[in-house]
Design an enzyme around this catalytic site. Structure first.
Site, PDB file in Angstrom:
ATOM      1  CE1 TYR A  58      -3.238  -3.030   0.465  1.00 46.18           C
ATOM      2  CE2 TYR A  58      -3.296  -2.564   2.670  1.00 46.18           C
ATOM      3  CZ  TYR A  58      -3.711  -3.258   1.560  1.00 46.18           C
ATOM      4  OH  TYR A  58      -4.415  -4.336   1.622  1.00 46.18           O
ATOM      5  CG  HIS A 125      -1.325  -8.807  -0.060  1.00 47.71           C
ATOM      6  ND1 HIS A 125      -0.828  -7.268   0.030  1.00 47.71           N
ATOM      7  CD2 HIS A 125      -2.691  -8.626  -0.352  1.00 47.71           C
ATOM      8  CE1 HIS A 125      -2.049  -6.775  -0.171  1.00 47.71           C
ATOM      9  NE2 HIS A 125      -3.010  -7.344  -0.084  1.00 47.71           N
ATOM     10  N   PRO A 220     -16.284  -4.713   3.842  1.00 41.65           N
ATOM     11  CG  PRO A 220     -16.123  -4.245   6.115  1.00 41.65           C
ATOM     12  CD  PRO A 220     -15.189  -4.334   4.798  1.00 41.65           C
ATOM     13  CG  LEU A 221     -18.640  -0.251   5.137  1.00 40.22           C
ATOM     14  CD1 LEU A 221     -18.033   1.084   5.592  1.00 40.22           C
ATOM     15  CD2 LEU A 221     -19.755  -0.271   5.823  1.00 40.22           C
ATOM     16  N   GLY A 222     -18.632  -2.469   0.806  1.00 39.43           N
ATOM     17  CA  GLY A 222     -18.723  -2.682  -0.708  1.00 39.43           C
ATOM     18  C   GLY A 222     -17.799  -1.482  -1.230  1.00 39.43           C
ATOM     19  N   GLY A 224     -17.458   1.442  -0.202  1.00 42.76           N
ATOM     20  CA  GLY A 224     -18.083   2.641   0.090  1.00 42.76           C
ATOM     21  C   GLY A 224     -19.523   2.911  -0.196  1.00 42.76           C
TER      22      GLY A 224
END
Length: 331
Positions: A58, A125, A220-222, A224
């Protein structure tokens, strides 16, 4: 915040973690600000979200450096998870490297950037197709023996394909997990899981539950979308991965509005937000599940942490289960 265990009972974390990737990689570079990101990490720790999920790729490297600035001050407050096995070229081309020598060097470099003596969870990863996964995992196991790493995790987040839906999507990952489990225990598996991407429920999540392996729910929030803050057709910066994702075309974002509307209806009954409902749904998939939503701002990190106190009713769960499946441009 409620505490949950990651694999071995000695590895305990807050029920909701913090995905640090958006602060340095993949999402809207113009909104990536170091000082704001530092405040976000501190806010997450204050709220009980002590699992900080990062990776050497990242940035590359800059996200670990950022997390390291926080760990220097608050190491005892944090559970740090980072990853190895992917290299990023100058053109942002990503390739896998699972050679044992590289794994050892990558771990030492991560320890320096994170300003810590030990990594709580070290994840692979991606497996390297040119190296037997047992060799890579064996090198990672040596790092545990050396005291540089406390536990090992396997990242099963990969490209989506409509031809590999449901259990088939993770069939290869499960085969690899079975192989590495013979070398050294897997403590956690990280993979996508959300209201609009539930495929892990078919086989991968049950595999983890049956073996006492923790499950870190990525996205988990797709990306955003499930927060209800994104507008169909709003567009994304060219470096944002959502600019190329089949569910984030203007057409598909509009088509998937019923999913967000359903979450919003449930949220209104609880005085919560759609994002909190989406996270509470993930939390309800099992006591071994820990969602790690990404956040760049303090406000979102605190809101996400608040989902740990939201208990969905049977009525809520029935309503969410009845929502239409998410569509993508391949549909």
């Amino acid at each position: 915040m409620e505490r949950r265990t990651i694999g071995a009972a000695t590895l305990e974390v807050g029920a909701i973690g913090l995905g640090c990737m958006p602060m340095s990689w993949a999402y809207t570079a113009s909104q990536q600000r170091g000082d704001r990101s530092l405040r976000t990490v501190h806010a997450a720790l204050d709220a009980g979200s002590d699992l900080l999920d990062t990776a050497d790729m990242y940035g590359p490297f800059t996200n670990e450096l950022l997390v390291g600035r926080v760990l220097k001050e608050r190491r005892s407050d944090a559970f740090v998870s980072t990853k190895c096995g992917l290299l990023v070229g100058g053109d942002q081309h990503v390739v896998a490297n699972g050679r044992p020598g590289y794994v050892r060097r990558a771990c030492d470099a991560s320890l320096r950037r994170l300003q810590t003596e030990v990594i709580d969870l070290y994840q692979l990863h991606r497996p390297d197709p040119e190296v037997p996964v047992e060799e890579t995992w064996g090198a990672m196991a040596e790092l545990v023996t050396a005291g540089k790493v406390r536990a090992l995790g396997f990242c099963a987040v990969g490209p989506r394909s409509s031809r590999r839906a449901g259990a088939r999507r993770y069939a290869e990952a499960i085969r690899q997990l079975e192989r590495v489990q013979q070398v050294f225990p897997v403590n956690a598996v990280e993979a996508e899981l959300s209201v609009w991407s539930p495929e892990a429920l078919d086989a991968l999540l049950p595999w983890c539950e049956a073996r006492g392996v923790g499950f870190l729910a990525a996205l988990p929030l797709g990306g955003g979308y499930l927060t209800g803050t994104l507008t169909p057709g709003q567009g994304f910066e060219p470096d944002d991965v959502r600019a190329r994702h089949p569910r984030f075309t203007a057409e598909m974002m509009a088509a998937n509005q019923p999913v967000v509307a359903g979450l919003r209806r449930v949220a209104e009954r609880h005085g919560a937000t759609p994002a909190q409902v989406a996270l509470a749904w993930v939390l309800g998939r099992g006591r071994h599940v820990v969602p790690i939503p990404g956040a760049k701002r303090e406000r979102w990190a605190v809101e996400n942490a608040g989902a740990a106190g939201l208990k969905l009713t049977t009525e809520d769960l029935v309503e969410i289960a009845a929502l239409p499946p998410a569509r993508g441009s391949w549909d």
